[in-house]
Design a protein around this motif. Structure first.
Motif, PDB file in Angstrom:
ATOM      1  N   VAL A   1       0.839  -1.198   0.000  1.00 50.56           N
ATOM      2  CA  VAL A   1       0.000   0.000   0.000  1.00 50.56           C
ATOM      3  C   VAL A   1       0.874   1.249   0.000  1.00 50.56           C
ATOM      4  CG1 VAL A   1      -1.686   1.332   1.329  1.00 50.56           C
ATOM      5  CG2 VAL A   1      -1.947  -1.148   1.104  1.00 50.56           C
ATOM      6  N   HIS A   2       1.943   1.225   0.797  1.00 51.79           N
ATOM      7  CA  HIS A   2       2.848   2.384   0.871  1.00 51.79           C
ATOM      8  C   HIS A   2       3.452   2.683  -0.494  1.00 51.79           C
ATOM      9  CE1 HIS A   2       6.728   4.453   1.882  1.00 51.79           C
ATOM     10  NE2 HIS A   2       5.894   5.141   2.628  1.00 51.79           N
ATOM     11  N   GLN A   3       3.864   1.652  -1.215  1.00 53.07           N
ATOM     12  CA  GLN A   3       4.424   1.856  -2.550  1.00 53.07           C
ATOM     13  C   GLN A   3       3.394   2.445  -3.498  1.00 53.07           C
ATOM     14  OE1 GLN A   3       6.642  -1.550  -4.118  1.00 53.07           O
ATOM     15  NE2 GLN A   3       6.949  -2.297  -2.034  1.00 53.07           N
ATOM     16  N   THR A   4       2.138   2.085  -3.295  1.00 49.97           N
ATOM     17  CA  THR A   4       1.073   2.580  -4.165  1.00 49.97           C
ATOM     18  C   THR A   4       0.761   4.052  -3.927  1.00 49.97           C
ATOM     19  OG1 THR A   4       0.089   0.358  -4.192  1.00 49.97           O
ATOM     20  CG2 THR A   4      -1.318   2.180  -4.891  1.00 49.97           C
ATOM     21  N   VAL A   5       0.785   4.470  -2.662  1.00 49.58           N
ATOM     22  CA  VAL A   5       0.367   5.843  -2.330  1.00 49.58           C
ATOM     23  C   VAL A   5       1.530   6.790  -2.095  1.00 49.58           C
ATOM     24  CG1 VAL A   5      -1.719   4.922  -1.268  1.00 49.58           C
ATOM     25  CG2 VAL A   5       0.240   5.463   0.187  1.00 49.58           C
ATOM     26  N   LEU A   6       2.767   6.301  -2.168  1.00 49.33           N
ATOM     27  CA  LEU A   6       3.946   7.109  -1.854  1.00 49.33           C
ATOM     28  C   LEU A   6       3.932   8.435  -2.610  1.00 49.33           C
ATOM     29  CD1 LEU A   6       6.656   7.118  -0.326  1.00 49.33           C
ATOM     30  CD2 LEU A   6       7.710   6.115  -2.362  1.00 49.33           C
ATOM     31  N   ASP A   7       4.120   9.535  -1.833  1.00 45.62           N
ATOM     32  CA  ASP A   7       4.214  10.894  -2.372  1.00 45.62           C
ATOM     33  C   ASP A   7       2.897  11.417  -2.964  1.00 45.62           C
ATOM     34  OD1 ASP A   7       6.916  10.979  -1.704  1.00 45.62           O
ATOM     35  OD2 ASP A   7       7.538  10.179  -3.648  1.00 45.62           O
ATOM     36  N   ARG A   8       1.831  10.673  -2.803  1.00 42.66           N
ATOM     37  CA  ARG A   8       0.546  11.133  -3.342  1.00 42.66           C
ATOM     38  C   ARG A   8      -0.372  11.683  -2.257  1.00 42.66           C
ATOM     39  NH1 ARG A   8      -0.967   6.200  -7.566  1.00 42.66           N
ATOM     40  NH2 ARG A   8       0.965   6.281  -8.761  1.00 42.66           N
ATOM     41  N   LEU A   9      -0.034  11.448  -1.013  1.00 39.82           N
ATOM     42  CA  LEU A   9      -0.865  11.888   0.100  1.00 39.82           C
ATOM     43  C   LEU A   9      -0.016  12.662   1.098  1.00 39.82           C
ATOM     44  CD1 LEU A   9      -2.879   8.588   0.683  1.00 39.82           C
ATOM     45  CD2 LEU A   9      -3.684  10.641  -0.474  1.00 39.82           C
ATOM     46  N   GLY A  10      -0.633  13.496   1.898  1.00 35.73           N
ATOM     47  CA  GLY A  10       0.093  14.254   2.905  1.00 35.73           C
ATOM     48  C   GLY A  10       0.384  13.412   4.129  1.00 35.73           C
ATOM     49  N   GLY A  11       1.037  14.035   5.074  1.00 31.82           N
ATOM     50  CA  GLY A  11       1.357  13.337   6.316  1.00 31.82           C
ATOM     51  C   GLY A  11       2.701  12.651   6.245  1.00 31.82           C
ATOM     52  N   TYR A  12       3.022  11.940   7.312  1.00 37.41           N
ATOM     53  CA  TYR A  12       4.324  11.293   7.450  1.00 37.41           C
ATOM     54  C   TYR A  12       4.116   9.798   7.683  1.00 37.41           C
ATOM     55  CZ  TYR A  12       5.739  16.124   8.209  1.00 37.41           C
ATOM     56  OH  TYR A  12       5.930  17.474   8.074  1.00 37.41           O
ATOM     57  N   PHE A  13       4.843   8.995   6.940  1.00 33.93           N
ATOM     58  CA  PHE A  13       4.782   7.547   7.112  1.00 33.93           C
ATOM     59  C   PHE A  13       6.115   7.078   7.665  1.00 33.93           C
ATOM     60  CE2 PHE A  13       1.431   8.298   4.059  1.00 33.93           C
ATOM     61  CZ  PHE A  13       0.443   7.411   4.462  1.00 33.93           C
ATOM     62  N   ARG A  14       6.062   6.524   8.868  1.00 37.29           N
ATOM     63  CA  ARG A  14       7.274   6.052   9.534  1.00 37.29           C
ATOM     64  C   ARG A  14       7.453   4.564   9.282  1.00 37.29           C
ATOM     65  NH1 ARG A  14       8.133   3.767  14.385  1.00 37.29           N
ATOM     66  NH2 ARG A  14       6.006   4.169  15.089  1.00 37.29           N
ATOM     67  N   ASP A  15       8.646   4.177   8.908  1.00 36.51           N
ATOM     68  CA  ASP A  15       8.957   2.777   8.635  1.00 36.51           C
ATOM     69  C   ASP A  15       9.050   2.015   9.948  1.00 36.51           C
ATOM     70  OD1 ASP A  15       9.837   0.356   7.700  1.00 36.51           O
ATOM     71  OD2 ASP A  15      11.606   1.138   6.676  1.00 36.51           O
ATOM     72  N   MET A  16       8.156   1.057  10.160  1.00 35.37           N
ATOM     73  CA  MET A  16       8.178   0.223  11.360  1.00 35.37           C
ATOM     74  C   MET A  16       8.905  -1.094  11.130  1.00 35.37           C
ATOM     75  SD  MET A  16       4.340   0.860  12.871  1.00 35.37           S
ATOM     76  CE  MET A  16       4.598  -0.181  14.319  1.00 35.37           C
ATOM     77  N   GLY A  17       9.536  -1.238   9.945  1.00 33.74           N
ATOM     78  CA  GLY A  17      10.300  -2.442   9.671  1.00 33.74           C
ATOM     79  C   GLY A  17       9.412  -3.648   9.405  1.00 33.74           C
ATOM     80  N   GLN A  18      10.053  -4.817   9.395  1.00 38.05           N
ATOM     81  CA  GLN A  18       9.337  -6.063   9.166  1.00 38.05           C
ATOM     82  C   GLN A  18       8.585  -6.477  10.428  1.00 38.05           C
ATOM     83  OE1 GLN A  18       9.341  -7.736   6.218  1.00 38.05           O
ATOM     84  NE2 GLN A  18      10.733  -6.314   5.219  1.00 38.05           N
ATOM     85  N   GLN A  19       7.342  -6.916  10.235  1.00 34.10           N
ATOM     86  CA  GLN A  19       6.519  -7.343  11.359  1.00 34.10           C
ATOM     87  C   GLN A  19       5.901  -8.705  11.055  1.00 34.10           C
ATOM     88  OE1 GLN A  19       6.173  -5.652  14.230  1.00 34.10           O
ATOM     89  NE2 GLN A  19       7.398  -3.921  13.534  1.00 34.10           N
ATOM     90  N   ARG A  20       5.824  -9.527  12.092  1.00 38.54           N
ATOM     91  CA  ARG A  20       5.097 -10.787  11.975  1.00 38.54           C
ATOM     92  C   ARG A  20       3.614 -10.517  12.180  1.00 38.54           C
ATOM     93  NH1 ARG A  20       7.175 -15.447   9.754  1.00 38.54           N
ATOM     94  NH2 ARG A  20       9.336 -15.696  10.370  1.00 38.54           N
ATOM     95  N   VAL A  21       2.774 -11.046  11.305  1.00 33.27           N
ATOM     96  CA  VAL A  21       1.336 -10.911  11.483  1.00 33.27           C
ATOM     97  C   VAL A  21       0.704 -12.295  11.477  1.00 33.27           C
ATOM     98  CG1 VAL A  21       1.225  -8.617  10.466  1.00 33.27           C
ATOM     99  CG2 VAL A  21       0.898 -10.601   9.006  1.00 33.27           C
ATOM    100  N   LYS A  22      -0.364 -12.417  12.202  1.00 37.57           N
ATOM    101  CA  LYS A  22      -1.034 -13.688  12.396  1.00 37.57           C
ATOM    102  C   LYS A  22      -1.478 -14.291  11.059  1.00 37.57           C
ATOM    103  CE  LYS A  22      -4.561 -15.814  15.325  1.00 37.57           C
ATOM    104  NZ  LYS A  22      -5.622 -15.555  16.317  1.00 37.57           N
ATOM    105  N   ASN A  23      -1.312 -15.604  10.945  1.00 36.36           N
ATOM    106  CA  ASN A  23      -1.742 -16.392   9.792  1.00 36.36           C
ATOM    107  C   ASN A  23      -0.896 -16.172   8.547  1.00 36.36           C
ATOM    108  OD1 ASN A  23      -3.864 -17.518  11.291  1.00 36.36           O
ATOM    109  ND2 ASN A  23      -5.238 -15.840  10.741  1.00 36.36           N
ATOM    110  N   LEU A  24       0.227 -15.476   8.672  1.00 29.13           N
ATOM    111  CA  LEU A  24       1.165 -15.354   7.555  1.00 29.13           C
ATOM    112  C   LEU A  24       2.512 -15.907   7.989  1.00 29.13           C
ATOM    113  CD1 LEU A  24       0.855 -11.953   5.627  1.00 29.13           C
ATOM    114  CD2 LEU A  24       0.196 -14.222   4.900  1.00 29.13           C
ATOM    115  N   SER A  25       3.092 -16.769   7.167  1.00 30.48           N
ATOM    116  CA  SER A  25       4.370 -17.381   7.539  1.00 30.48           C
ATOM    117  C   SER A  25       5.529 -16.418   7.344  1.00 30.48           C
ATOM    118  CB  SER A  25       4.608 -18.643   6.692  1.00 30.48           C
ATOM    119  OG  SER A  25       4.613 -18.317   5.307  1.00 30.48           O
TER     120      SER A  25
END
Length: 462
Positions: A136-160
Motif C-alpha cells: 500500500v505504501h508503494q502505491t500511495v507514496l508521495d501522493r498523500l500528505g502526512g508522514y509515514f514512519r517505517d516500522m520495519g518487518q513485522q510478523r502478522v497472524k496467519n502469515l508465515s
C-alpha cells in the motif's frame, strides 16, 4: 463466492470496553454522531463500501488503495479535532489498518489474507494513527500528505512471512539517525529443533559475541528505538554482534507450540550453527543471564566468557518471597489487560520497573517496543516461563570467566540477584553501577560504564 483484488480498511475504537463501562450512553451517542457526520460520509466520498460493523469497529472495501488511505487519514485528522475537548480518559480514538490483497466475497462478508493482514495492521497502529502494508505504501507514496514512519518487518497472524509496515502520523516524528552499521544488517532464519523459524542477524566485525535471548526484541525495529539503539551502535563498532529474536518475538515465528527453557536453548544452538560460530562470548541481559549459564554449561568449549547485565538465575517465583510473588501476579494481570496500551496506568507499571529514570519520549519508545515486538499472549507465556526459572545449581558448575554488571536500583532484577550470581559462579567478577534502569539506555553514566566494562572483559578473554 467471488474473489478479487481489493483495498481493505479495518478500524476499531481504542479501549472500547473501558469507555463503555465508564459511560455507556454518552459513548454510544458520540460514536453514532461520528459515524453519521464523519466516518460513513468519508467512506462514501472516497468510493468505499462498509462491509460489516462490530460494536467497536468496522471493515470497509475500496477499489483503490489511495482512496482507502486518504479516507483513513481524513477520518483520523477530523477525529482529533472532534474529540479535542473531551477528557483524555474518555476520548474516542480509532486505530486503522489498510492493506491490499486478494479477498473472497461471500454472503455479504469478506475473507482471506488481505482482510487478516488489515486487521493485524490495525492492531499495530497507535491510537489516532494508520498502519499500512508495504504494498500500500508503494502505491500511495508521495501522493498523500502526512508522514509515514517505517516500522520495519513485522510478523502478522496467519502469515508465515513477515511484512513491512508503515505508520502514518499527523505530526512529523523526531528525526532518528540510524547507525550506518544498521544498513549492512541482513536478517536470516535458522530452524530450531522443533521446526520453529528463528530470525537472526550479525553486524560488526571483531570478536564474535552472541546475545542471549531476552524479552521484547525486534532485530530491525531496535535500531530506531532508543531503548536499544545505543547499545547496538556501541557494541557493533567493536565486536561482531550476533542477535536473534526469541521464539514468539520480533521476526521469529509467533505461532509456536512450545515456549520453554529447553526450547530457548535449542533456538540458541540453531543460531550458533547457522552463524558458523565456533568460539564466542555470551552477552546475557535480564533473562538472558539464565540462558547464558545453561548454554555455557552444555557447550563449555564454545564459550570464551559471559557478560551479564541486569541478570538473574532465579525468576520471581523462584525467589520465594511474598513481595516477588505479588509483583509477579500483578505483572501477569497487567500483561493480560494492558500489554502495549497507552493508558498511563499500564505504562506507569512497566516503565516504573524497566526504565524508571527515562523521560516521556523514552517512555513512549518503551510502549511502542511492547506493541511491535510481541503479542500479549506470547508476552505472558514468556513472562510465566521466566518467573519459574531457577538455574542456581547450574551456575555453581560453570568454569568460564564471568562478569556480572548490575544497576544498584534495578527493580526488575534486584541487585541482590546480581550479587547471588557472582557468589554462585566461582571466580566471577561483580561490578555494581549507579542507576535504576533495567534497560541499557544511552546517555547515562551507567550506560558508558557498562559498555566499557563489558567490552574490555570480552577483549581480555577473546
Amino acid at each position: 463466492m467471488e474473489r478479487r483484488l481489493a483495498a481493505i480498511l479495518a478500524a476499531d475504537m481504542v479501549g472500547y470496553s473501558r469507555l463503555m463501562e465508564a459511560d455507556e450512553e454518552a459513548i454510544l451517542v458520540r460514536q453514532k454522531r461520528h459515524r453519521v457526520e464523519l466516518i460513513d460520509p468519508e467512506i462514501a466520498r472516497n468510493r468505499g463500501r462498509i462491509v460489516k460493523t462490530t460494536g467497536d469497529g468496522m471493515l470497509a472495501e475500496f477499489a483503490s488503495a489511495q482512496d482507502a488511505v486518504r479516507c483513513a487519514i481524513d477520518i483520523q485528522e477530523n477525529m482529533q479535532r472532534r474529540e479535542a475537548d473531551s477528557d483524555p480518559d474518555h476520548r474516542i480514538q480509532y486505530r486503522v489498518g489498510v492493506n491490499i490483497g486478494d479477498v473472497i466475497f461471500e454472503d455479504g462478508d469478506i475473507f482471506g489474507d488481505g482482510v487478516n493482514v488489515a486487521a493485524r495492521l490495525e492492531a499495530l497502529a497507535e491510537p489516532g494513527s494508520v498502519c499500512i502494508s508495504d504494498i500500500v505504501h508503494q502505491t500511495v507514496l508521495d501522493r498523500l500528505g502526512g508522514y509515514f514512519r517505517d516500522m520495519g518487518q513485522q510478523r502478522v497472524k496467519n502469515l508465515s512471512r513477515p511484512i513491512r509496515v508503515w505508520q502514518w502520523q499527523s505530526e512529523a516524528p523526531a528525526t532518528v539517525d540510524i547507525h550506518d552499521t544498521a544498513h549492512s544488517q541482513r536478517v536470516r532464519y535458522a530452524t530450531s529443533a522443533d521446526g520453529v523459524q528463528i530470525a537472526w542477524a550479525d553486524v560488526g566485525r571483531g570478536v564474535p559475541v552472541l546475545k542471549a535471548p531476552n524479552w521484547m526484541t525486534h532485530l530491525e525495529y531496535e535500531w530506531g528505538n532508543p531503548m536499544w539503539s545505543g547499545f547496538l551502535e556501541r557494541f557493533t563498532d567493536e565486536v561482531r554482534l550476533v542477535r536473534f529474536d526469541q521464539r514468539g518475538n520480533g521476526l521469529s515465528d509467533w505461532e509456536v507450540p512450545e515456549i520453554s527453557e529447553a526450547a530457548m536453548l535449542a533456538d540458541m544452538e540453531a543460531v550458533v550453527a547457522a552463524a558458523g560460530l565456533e568460539r564466542f562470548a555470551l552477552f546475557g541481559a535480564s533473562q538472558g543471564a539464565g540462558f547464558s549459564v545453561r548454554y555455557a554449561l552444555a557447550h563449555p568449549d564454545q564459550v570464551s566468557c559471559i557478560v551479564i547485565w541486569g541478570g538473574y538465575v532465579r525468576g520471581r517465583l523462584a525467589r520465594k518471597t511474598q513481595e516477588q510473588t505479588m509483583l509477579y501476579e500483578t505483572a501477569c494481570r497487567m500483561i493480560r489487560d494492558g500489554w502495549g496500551a497507552t493508558n498511563p496506568i499500564f505504562r506507569q507499571f512497566f516503565t516504573s520497573s524497566f526504565a524508571p529514570e527515562v523521560g516521556p519520549d523514552l517512555q513512549k519508545a518503551f510502549d511502542e517496543l511492547q506493541r511491535v515486538s510481541v503479542s500479549p499472549d506470547n508476552a505472558l507465556r514468556i513472562f510465566e516461563m521466566n518467573g519459574l526459572m531457577d538455574v542456581s545449581e547450574d551456575a555453581k558448575k560453570l568454569t568460564v570467566p564471568v562478569l556480572v554488571l548490575h544497576a544498584v536500583g534495578d527493580r526488575v532484577a534486584p541487585a541482590s540477584e546480581g550479587r547471588l550470581i557472582a557468589r554462585l559462579i566461582d571466580g566471577a567478577e561483580y561490578v555494581e553501577l549507579p542507576g535504576e534502569n533495567h534497560f541499557i539506555v544511552e546517555g547515562t553514566p551507567t550506560f558508558d560504564s557498562m559498555c566499557d566494562e563489558a567490552l574490555a572483559f570480552i577483549a581480555k578473554h577473546s
